[in-house]
Write a protein that holds these residues in place. Structure first.
Motif, PDB file in Angstrom:
ATOM      1  N   THR A 134      -1.573   8.314  -0.405  1.00 48.92           N
ATOM      2  CA  THR A 134      -0.987   8.441   0.927  1.00 48.92           C
ATOM      3  C   THR A 134       0.034   7.339   1.175  1.00 48.92           C
ATOM      4  N   PRO A 135       1.221   7.677   1.578  1.00 54.53           N
ATOM      5  CA  PRO A 135       1.770   9.028   1.767  1.00 54.53           C
ATOM      6  C   PRO A 135       2.354   9.641   0.493  1.00 54.53           C
ATOM      7  N   ASN A 136       2.355   8.840  -0.630  1.00 55.22           N
ATOM      8  CA  ASN A 136       2.924   9.335  -1.881  1.00 55.22           C
ATOM      9  C   ASN A 136       1.833   9.506  -2.930  1.00 55.22           C
ATOM     10  N   LYS A 137       1.846  10.618  -3.618  1.00 52.00           N
ATOM     11  CA  LYS A 137       0.905  10.854  -4.698  1.00 52.00           C
ATOM     12  C   LYS A 137       1.372  10.092  -5.938  1.00 52.00           C
ATOM     13  N   ILE A 138       0.543   9.132  -6.386  1.00 49.62           N
ATOM     14  CA  ILE A 138       0.903   8.302  -7.528  1.00 49.62           C
ATOM     15  C   ILE A 138       0.329   8.923  -8.799  1.00 49.62           C
ATOM     16  N   THR A 155      -5.487  -6.473   0.835  1.00 50.14           N
ATOM     17  CA  THR A 155      -5.111  -6.140  -0.542  1.00 50.14           C
ATOM     18  C   THR A 155      -4.469  -7.358  -1.193  1.00 50.14           C
ATOM     19  N   TYR A 156      -4.925  -7.685  -2.404  1.00 50.09           N
ATOM     20  CA  TYR A 156      -4.331  -8.774  -3.193  1.00 50.09           C
ATOM     21  C   TYR A 156      -3.802  -8.165  -4.481  1.00 50.09           C
ATOM     22  N   SER A 157      -2.513  -8.396  -4.757  1.00 48.06           N
ATOM     23  CA  SER A 157      -1.888  -7.773  -5.920  1.00 48.06           C
ATOM     24  C   SER A 157      -1.094  -8.789  -6.738  1.00 48.06           C
ATOM     25  N   SER A 158      -1.348  -8.797  -8.039  1.00 54.72           N
ATOM     26  CA  SER A 158      -0.605  -9.655  -8.962  1.00 54.72           C
ATOM     27  C   SER A 158       0.487  -8.893  -9.700  1.00 54.72           C
ATOM     28  N   LEU A 159       0.726  -7.654  -9.322  1.00 55.51           N
ATOM     29  CA  LEU A 159       1.839  -6.917  -9.899  1.00 55.51           C
ATOM     30  C   LEU A 159       3.157  -7.587  -9.491  1.00 55.51           C
ATOM     31  N   VAL A 160       4.145  -7.550 -10.365  1.00 55.49           N
ATOM     32  CA  VAL A 160       5.382  -8.295 -10.096  1.00 55.49           C
ATOM     33  C   VAL A 160       6.348  -7.450  -9.260  1.00 55.49           C
ATOM     34  N   TRP A 161       5.936  -7.182  -8.040  1.00 55.62           N
ATOM     35  CA  TRP A 161       6.749  -6.371  -7.122  1.00 55.62           C
ATOM     36  C   TRP A 161       8.142  -6.950  -6.926  1.00 55.62           C
ATOM     37  N   TYR A 162       8.237  -8.282  -6.906  1.00 55.83           N
ATOM     38  CA  TYR A 162       9.519  -8.905  -6.559  1.00 55.83           C
ATOM     39  C   TYR A 162      10.585  -8.642  -7.614  1.00 55.83           C
ATOM     40  N   ARG A 163      10.167  -8.254  -8.815  1.00 56.42           N
ATOM     41  CA  ARG A 163      11.143  -7.845  -9.827  1.00 56.42           C
ATOM     42  C   ARG A 163      11.384  -6.331  -9.809  1.00 56.42           C
ATOM     43  N   ALA A 178       7.208   1.773  -8.406  1.00 60.59           N
ATOM     44  CA  ALA A 178       6.860   0.538  -7.702  1.00 60.59           C
ATOM     45  C   ALA A 178       7.153   0.672  -6.209  1.00 60.59           C
ATOM     46  N   ILE A 179       8.278   1.283  -5.857  1.00 57.29           N
ATOM     47  CA  ILE A 179       8.628   1.451  -4.441  1.00 57.29           C
ATOM     48  C   ILE A 179       7.647   2.418  -3.768  1.00 57.29           C
ATOM     49  N   ARG A 180       7.344   3.525  -4.434  1.00 54.85           N
ATOM     50  CA  ARG A 180       6.403   4.494  -3.862  1.00 54.85           C
ATOM     51  C   ARG A 180       5.034   3.859  -3.631  1.00 54.85           C
ATOM     52  N   LEU A 181       4.593   3.067  -4.602  1.00 53.47           N
ATOM     53  CA  LEU A 181       3.279   2.443  -4.501  1.00 53.47           C
ATOM     54  C   LEU A 181       3.269   1.340  -3.444  1.00 53.47           C
ATOM     55  N   PHE A 182       4.369   0.584  -3.336  1.00 51.24           N
ATOM     56  CA  PHE A 182       4.426  -0.473  -2.324  1.00 51.24           C
ATOM     57  C   PHE A 182       4.397   0.130  -0.921  1.00 51.24           C
ATOM     58  N   VAL A 183       5.111   1.231  -0.719  1.00 51.42           N
ATOM     59  CA  VAL A 183       5.074   1.908   0.581  1.00 51.42           C
ATOM     60  C   VAL A 183       3.647   2.350   0.889  1.00 51.42           C
ATOM     61  N   ASN A 184       2.945   2.897  -0.096  1.00 52.84           N
ATOM     62  CA  ASN A 184       1.538   3.269   0.107  1.00 52.84           C
ATOM     63  C   ASN A 184       0.699   2.068   0.501  1.00 52.84           C
ATOM     64  N   MET A 185       0.902   0.949  -0.209  1.00 54.32           N
ATOM     65  CA  MET A 185       0.130  -0.259   0.048  1.00 54.32           C
ATOM     66  C   MET A 185       0.380  -0.770   1.465  1.00 54.32           C
ATOM     67  N   ALA A 186       1.644  -0.672   1.916  1.00 56.34           N
ATOM     68  CA  ALA A 186       1.987  -1.130   3.267  1.00 56.34           C
ATOM     69  C   ALA A 186       1.583  -0.137   4.338  1.00 56.34           C
ATOM     70  N   SER A 187       1.101   1.049   3.924  1.00 56.04           N
ATOM     71  CA  SER A 187       0.735   2.098   4.887  1.00 56.04           C
ATOM     72  C   SER A 187      -0.768   2.278   5.021  1.00 56.04           C
ATOM     73  N   LEU A 188      -1.544   1.441   4.332  1.00 58.98           N
ATOM     74  CA  LEU A 188      -2.994   1.638   4.302  1.00 58.98           C
ATOM     75  C   LEU A 188      -3.600   1.570   5.694  1.00 58.98           C
ATOM     76  N   LYS A 189      -4.460   2.534   5.967  1.00 58.98           N
ATOM     77  CA  LYS A 189      -5.248   2.538   7.207  1.00 58.98           C
ATOM     78  C   LYS A 189      -6.659   2.982   6.853  1.00 58.98           C
ATOM     79  N   GLN A 190      -7.617   2.389   7.537  1.00 55.26           N
ATOM     80  CA  GLN A 190      -8.997   2.854   7.316  1.00 55.26           C
ATOM     81  C   GLN A 190      -9.193   4.237   7.911  1.00 55.26           C
TER      82      GLN A 190
END
Length: 849
Positions: free
Chosen positions: A763-767, A820-828, A837-849
């Motif tokens: 959510t909102p992107n299928k990874i 959420t704690y992530s060691s993936l190198v998003w900044y690169r 990476a963009i699709r997954l970051f948007v998902n991470m920033a969209s998390l809701k319980q």
């Protein structure tokens, strides 16, 4: 004179205006005058020895700075530092430049650092996008050499050794598994070069270039206090410099500001340890027993007297030996004359005359070829050192000043060369000359020499320099375009000082273009949405100019307007043009490019000129294509998603989130300390934010309360030295050490989603597995080694042949919210527009319980 006088009156942190000659082009000088008796000592100390040493490393800041300071500043040894790449793959602690722009910064920092320790610098990477590139962290010397091109980097190292002919070579690192692959690779080729540099069948083309084989006499590697052959006393305090060699070395390391280098050390004993790895020194001259060696040069000719003893044994060397011994006496007289500038100048010029006479005698002698080449090389080094010593002793302040450092093809500009006499010795003659690239023209508009120049007087020559119409645009790693020589005759002997401008002189596009955004996403779910492109044009033409700005587009795309006329009244003016770009009606996922073009004044430009300017390195430029990189892919972004971003200054992820439709607010210290955090759907902390945003740790309880009340907090990777503590997270997270063992360097390594049904993958992107493809440089860095059971392990991933990490991507519910704690190198990945990476970051920033 007491050392306190020196320490109070003179600064050794400022780069020497007339520092040692470089293998690389001389870097622009940041100091415009000499620094008195300290720099006089720095210039004459090398006259006392004919020994030489080389330190090899992989990146800027790899040099063993304290050891180099001890050898060069303390002992006067002809010392060189050879570095493989320019640090393009690292992080930037002073700005937003990454990649090649960061490599330019780190190169200038390395040049300035080398000036502090009076070290000759060479870099194996020769140009922008060179094969010998810092491609990021590597665990393997084989991978490193494969990516660099083993034959190419090895040839360049052998060439440096044959050019500089060091007696001793010291790689900065060992070849051991706990070490960066780039460091290991440099050790591998340095150790191999010990024999190969002396073998004429290895790179025989060097002979045609005038480079003869050279046998290094000893090779040392880093060691420990428990097992070593040489102990370098870097903690020794030098009264003239008013510092220990460890402290002097750190003054050079402080120049590596983009890496946050440099530490303050107290006075007191300190040592560097080295072990003898290879040697060709005969046993009766070297360290034959197990006892420690007094220094690197045990058994190696160290003074002119030692060299004379060696030459005496060669056929036809008797008379030459006497002349070499006489040079030792000359050097002793120079040192005895210190700190009297006039007396030192007289002795330096006498020695310079003797060195030239001895060179002529050696060239005319019947010495065998190898011996002759060795002696001539050492005499040439001494002649260069004497010219620098002359400049210091005569208090010569030489400058070359273009009326502008920003030139365009076809331009004519005035350049002034000056020589100021700040000393008590009257010069009998001064000759000023200017050097420009082949195809350029330099015409003197008046006299270029002066007879008789006394204290507080200046000689000046003016030149008209014409840049050819086909001149190449500026390349930051090439030699300076404009240089000057100042020849001063005193005591019946002339010395020559080479001078470069204070800042880079660059040939720039007449119309330099910058585009905004430089990279963007085209959402194929909304292909009808136009892309706004702003083109800013700076006029570098010397005066009024007119141009028309347009965009070159992929087939089937369009832009409105098609062209925008702009006019400039003077050089340096900037104008902007706005375009709306519409993709083709059936745009497909993939990469696209839009290029800005300026046409006018009979010229056409597709380049921009990024100005790179920092106080510690001066001004330089990065000329690159004016392009918008466009990545097209499917992306769902929740309507109205509002994110508070806490930048550490090391990334620009926030600007890319804005581009894809996220409402991003950059949070200030006040926002974090007392603002209303509940207004944000998510708060994202940039990489290493706890180490560089001092308000975060005192406000951490507020951040956790934000999560507990229903917020979504995303924390990107940290190092332990970033003040990270396990308890900063709602449930403890411990970062693994040593750090080298807790990262994944293969960007193509297999990723397995351990919780494929988790909302972060849906959510909102299928990874899918496809989203882990096309990543760049690394997967993750500074992975956790321990974490609480409350966390969901989202992925597992590792380098080939190694145990996979499961703590790279962790998430947990905390109260009503999510952490959420992530060691993936998003900044690169995100600035590189990696779709997954963009699709997954948007998902991470969209998390809701």
């Amino acid at each position: 004179m007491k050392k306190g006088t020196f320490a109070k009156l003179f600064s050794v942190t400022t780069a020497v205006a007339l520092a040692g000659s470089l293998v690389l082009p001389l870097a622009p000088q940041t100091a415009h005058a000499d620094r008195g008796v300290v720099d006089l000592w720095k210039a004459i100390k090398p006259l006392t020895t004919i020994a030489s040493a080389m330190n090899t490393g992989a990146h800027p800041d790899d040099e063993h700075s304290a050891m180099l300071a001890y050898l060069s500043l303390g002992k006067g040894v002809d010392t060189s530092s050879i570095i493989a790449n320019r640090g393009e793959g690292g992080q930037n602690e002073i700005g937003s430049e990454l990649g090649n722009a960061l490599g330019i910064i780190r190169t200038r920092e390395l040049q300035e650092a080398s000036k502090v320790t009076n070290v000759t610098l060479g870099i194996l990477s020769e140009q922008i996008d060179d094969p010998v590139y810092d491609f990021g962290f590597s665990k393997s010397p084989d991978e490193t050499l494969s990516k660099w091109g083993e034959e190419e980097v090895y040839e360049r190292l052998i060439r440096k050794i044959r050019e500089l002919r060091p007696d001793v070579v010291i790689p900065a690192f060992l070849n051991e598994p706990s070490t960066h692959g780039h460091h290991r690779a440099i050790n591998v080729i340095t150790v191999r070069a010990f024999e190969d540099a002396a073998d004429p069948s290895v790179f025989p083309e060097h002979l045609a270039q005038g480079l003869s084989p050279w046998q290094v006499k000893k090779l040392y590697v880093p060691a420990s206090a428990k097992d070593y052959d040489v102990r370098v006393p870097v903690g020794e305090y030098d009264e003239i410099y008013g510092a220990s060699y460890l402290q002097l070395g750190e003054e050079s390391r402080f120049m590596h500001k983009s890496q946050g280098m440099g530490r303050h050390y107290d006075e007191g004993p300190s040592y560097n340890y080295y072990k003898l790895e290879k040697s060709v020194v005969p046993e009766n001259r070297g360290n034959t027993a197990k006892e420690k060696e007094p220094d690197f040069f045990e058994g190696i000719a160290y003074t002119f007297d030692d060299l004379a003893e060696e030459v005496k044994k060669a056929a036809g060397g008797g008379k030459l030996a006497a002349e070499l011994s006489a040079l030792q006496k000359d050097a002793d007289r120079v040192i005895a004359a210190y700190p009297s500038f006039a007396r030192v100048a007289e002795e330096v010029h006498a020695m310079l005359a003797d060195v030239r006479k001895t060179k002529a005698a050696v060239e005319a002698s019947g010495l065998e070829r190898a011996v002759k080449q060795d002696v001539l090389h050492r005499l040439e080094v001494k002649e260069n050192q004497l010219s620098k010593a002359s400049a210091e002793a005569l208090s010569l302040v030489a400058k070359v000043r273009p009326e502008t450092g920003e030139l365009v093809a076809g331009q004519t500009a005035k350049v002034t060369v000056t020589a100021y006499n700040g000393g008590q010795v009257k010069w009998s003659q001064v000759k000023l000359s200017l050097h420009v690239p082949e195809g350029w023209k330099a015409r003197a508009t008046g006299p270029t020499s002066v007879n008789g120049l006394g204290y507080n007087q200046t000689a000046k020559a003016e030149f008209e320099v014409t840049v050819p119409s086909n001149a190449s645009l500026f390349q930051p790693y090439q030699e300076p375009l404009i240089t000057a020589d100042v020849a001063v005759t005193a005591f019946e002997t002339a010395s020559v000082t080479h001078v470069v401008p204070a800042d880079a002189v660059a040939v720039l596009p007449g119309f330099a273009l910058s585009v905004s955004p430089g990279a963007t996403v085209l959402n194929t779910l909304k292909p009808e949405e136009p892309i706004s492109v702003k083109v800013t044009v700076k006029n570098y033409n010397p005066g009024a100019a007119n141009s028309a700005i347009s965009l070159e587009l992929p087939d089937g795309w369009s832009a409105e307007p098609k062209s925008v006329p702009v006019s400039f009244a003077a050089k340096g003016e900037t104008k902007s043009a706005a375009f709306t770009v519409k993709p083709g009606s059936s745009v497909k996922p993939g990469q696209y490019k839009v290029t800005a073009v300026a046409r006018g004044n009979g010229k056409e430009s597709r380049q921009g000129a990024q100005v790179i300017r920092y106080p510690h390195i001066g001004t330089t430029y990065f000329v690159q294509p004016a392009e918008v990189a466009i990545q097209a892919f499917d992306l769902n972004v929740p309507e109205g998603l509002k994110v508070g971003y806490v930048s550490s200054g090391f990334d620009n992820i926030d600007q890319y989130l804005r581009q894809v439709g996220v409402d991003v607010v950059s949070l200030s210290a006040k926002d974090i300390e007392s603002g209303d955090l509940s207004q944000y759907d998510s708060i994202v902390l940039g990489i290493r934010a706890y180490g560089f945003r001092p308000e975060l740790i005192p406000s951490n309880a507020r951040l956790l309360k934000y999560v507990e009340d229903g917020g979504n907090l995303v924390v990107q990777y940290h190092k332990p030295e970033d003040k990270w503590k396990p308890e900063l997270a709602p449930y403890p997270i411990t970062i693994g050490t040593p750090l080298i063992q807790w990262r994944v360097t293969d960007e193509n390594s297999k990723v397995t989603m351990l919780a494929p049904e988790h909302p972060i993958f849906n959510t909102p992107n299928k990874i899918t597995d496809e989203d882990w493809n096309h990543w760049i440089q690394d997967r993750s860095a500074y992975n956790p080694s321990k974490w609480a059971k409350e966390y969901v392990e989202l992925i597992k991933n590792g380098d080939s042949g190694e145990k996979e990490f499961t703590g790279t991507f962790l998430t947990a519910t905390y109260g009503k919210g999510t952490y959420t704690y992530s060691s993936l190198v998003w900044y690169r990945e995100i600035p590189a527009l990696v779709p997954g990476a963009i699709r997954l970051f948007v998902n991470m920033a969209s998390l809701k319980q």
